[in-house]
Design an enzyme around this catalytic site. Sequence first.
Site, PDB file in Angstrom:
ATOM      1  CG  HIS A 118     -21.788  20.570   4.189  1.00 37.18           C
ATOM      2  ND1 HIS A 118     -22.318  21.825   4.313  1.00 37.18           N
ATOM      3  CD2 HIS A 118     -22.719  19.629   4.172  1.00 37.18           C
ATOM      4  CE1 HIS A 118     -23.587  21.563   4.162  1.00 37.18           C
ATOM      5  NE2 HIS A 118     -23.845  20.245   4.048  1.00 37.18           N
TER       6      HIS A 118
ATOM      7  CE  LYS B 181       0.889  -9.042   1.795  1.00 41.97           C
ATOM      8  NZ  LYS B 181       0.291 -10.271   1.270  1.00 41.97           N
TER       9      LYS B 181
ATOM     10  CD  GLU C  71      -6.412  -6.196  -2.543  1.00 43.81           C
ATOM     11  OE1 GLU C  71      -7.238  -7.334  -2.521  1.00 43.81           O
ATOM     12  OE2 GLU C  71      -5.688  -5.867  -1.638  1.00 43.81           O
TER      13      GLU C  71
HETATM   14  O1  PA5 Z   1      -8.876  -9.547  -1.766  1.00 41.57           O
HETATM   15  C1  PA5 Z   1      -7.938 -10.189  -1.339  1.00 41.57           C
HETATM   16  O2  PA5 Z   1      -7.413 -11.272  -1.875  1.00 41.57           O
HETATM   17  C2  PA5 Z   1      -6.882  -9.341  -0.237  1.00 41.57           C
HETATM   18  O3  PA5 Z   1      -7.347  -8.282   0.230  1.00 41.57           O
HETATM   19  C3  PA5 Z   1      -6.818 -10.526   1.016  1.00 41.57           C
HETATM   20  O4  PA5 Z   1      -8.054 -10.952   1.350  1.00 41.57           O
HETATM   21  C4  PA5 Z   1      -5.845  -9.904   2.025  1.00 41.57           C
HETATM   22  O5  PA5 Z   1      -4.443  -9.629   1.472  1.00 41.57           O
HETATM   23  C5  PA5 Z   1      -5.424 -10.817   3.357  1.00 41.57           C
HETATM   24  O6  PA5 Z   1      -5.171 -11.944   2.578  1.00 41.57           O
HETATM   25  P1  PA5 Z   1      -5.350 -13.283   3.502  1.00 41.57           P
HETATM   26  O7  PA5 Z   1      -6.564 -13.946   3.501  1.00 41.57           O
HETATM   27  O8  PA5 Z   1      -4.584 -14.136   2.621  1.00 41.57           O
HETATM   28  O9  PA5 Z   1      -4.713 -12.978   4.743  1.00 41.57           O
END
Ligand code: PA5
Length: 397
Positions: free
Chosen positions: A287, A388, A266
């Site tokens: 393996h 989303k 991310e």
């Molecule tokens: O690292 C990040 O920012 C994302 O992976 C969020 O943690 C994830 O999408 C969950 O978001 P939220 O904490 O708003 O529910």
Amino acid sequence: MIKFDFKTYTNSFINQEEFNDLYNKKNEMIEKLKNCKMTGWMKPINQDWVTNIKKCAQNIKNNFDCLVVIGIGGSFLGSYSFSKMFQKYFDDKSFPVIYAGTTLSSKYLEELQRHLEHKNFCLNVISKSGSTMETNVTYQILKDLLKRKYSDEELKSRIIITTDKSTGPLHEEAMVNNYQSFEIPEDIGGRYSFLTPAHLLPLALNYNIDDIIEGYYEGDRLVDIAYEYAVTRKLLFNQHKVVENFCVYEECMAPFTEWLKQLFGETEGKEGVGILPTSTIHTRDLHSLGQFVQEGNKILFETFIKITNSDSFVEYNKQELHRINNIVLDSVVKAHYSGGVPCLEIEMTELDIENVSSLIYFFMLSAAFSALLFNVDPFNQPGVEVYKKEVKQALEK
Ligand code: PA5
């Protein structure tokens, strides 16, 4: 202690001049990172949190049989992967913490409800935005389960909300219902929130969070080496090594590689660039994917995490098994390097709380530096919004 070797088994792939040019930008990059808005995770921890987290954890242990943590992505992987590393494989005696919120599987959620039906449990729902679908679905289902059994007053002691300090639906929910709440500060995003209540509260049930905090800030000494790691990765990427495979030799570290994938995926995978993080658990995966790594398409490099000493002693053929495991690791590094795969090594003296906490900070720094070297924003994840939106549209039809 943690040692790093990013040179021995990358040598033939890295042009020293290019390395020096990029490495010499270190101070500029450190400044650039410090000037980013979302770097609250590099600042000292709020001591009031620590006091309140400890109190809350003690209260949970005194009054309930288990805590259900609800969250996804950066809001759950930190404490989940950390606790998995330190739990016992069998007959674990730690305070039960169930992690939920990562799936819409009705099989899972039906079984979870059944499992919890006669348990004396409380919930900690964790979401910075407060609007994440998977988290909210699980929260609503488990809240309904609580509501069927308890009064609104009782719910106040059974629901703990960890969310943005001042906005979002969960913040509203905590305010309106007077639920106990913890904040995720404005300047810290999900995957960088390890040292916030999002992870420290679930961890405080079974670990001394002072050790975690101390280890994390020890990681501050690793800024230079974190930058070196980022530079090495970037130069390997320039050589078309577009996949980084994280290799661990302890099954209990498998979830930690999930944390790494989420952190790097991310942080730097956007605008058409980035290194794809993958992982293999050894020796099991030697393996399976081991074949691809040794002889397949040369698109990857590997980062090995080695543990020098183990607390556990098993003798095999008059030799210590942990030593054999490490001999295998060293041999795999040599074999893969000889097959055209650059290998980076990180070695912790022990798999302990302080080392792992420092390593977490090290990786967070490296991921952020890496994104800056790719010229992308380390702290957003606009790509996640696309699915989303599709889901929202499909559900509205
Ligand atoms: O690292 C990040 O920012 C994302 O992976 C969020 O943690 C994830 O999408 C969950 O978001 P939220 O904490 O708003 O529910």
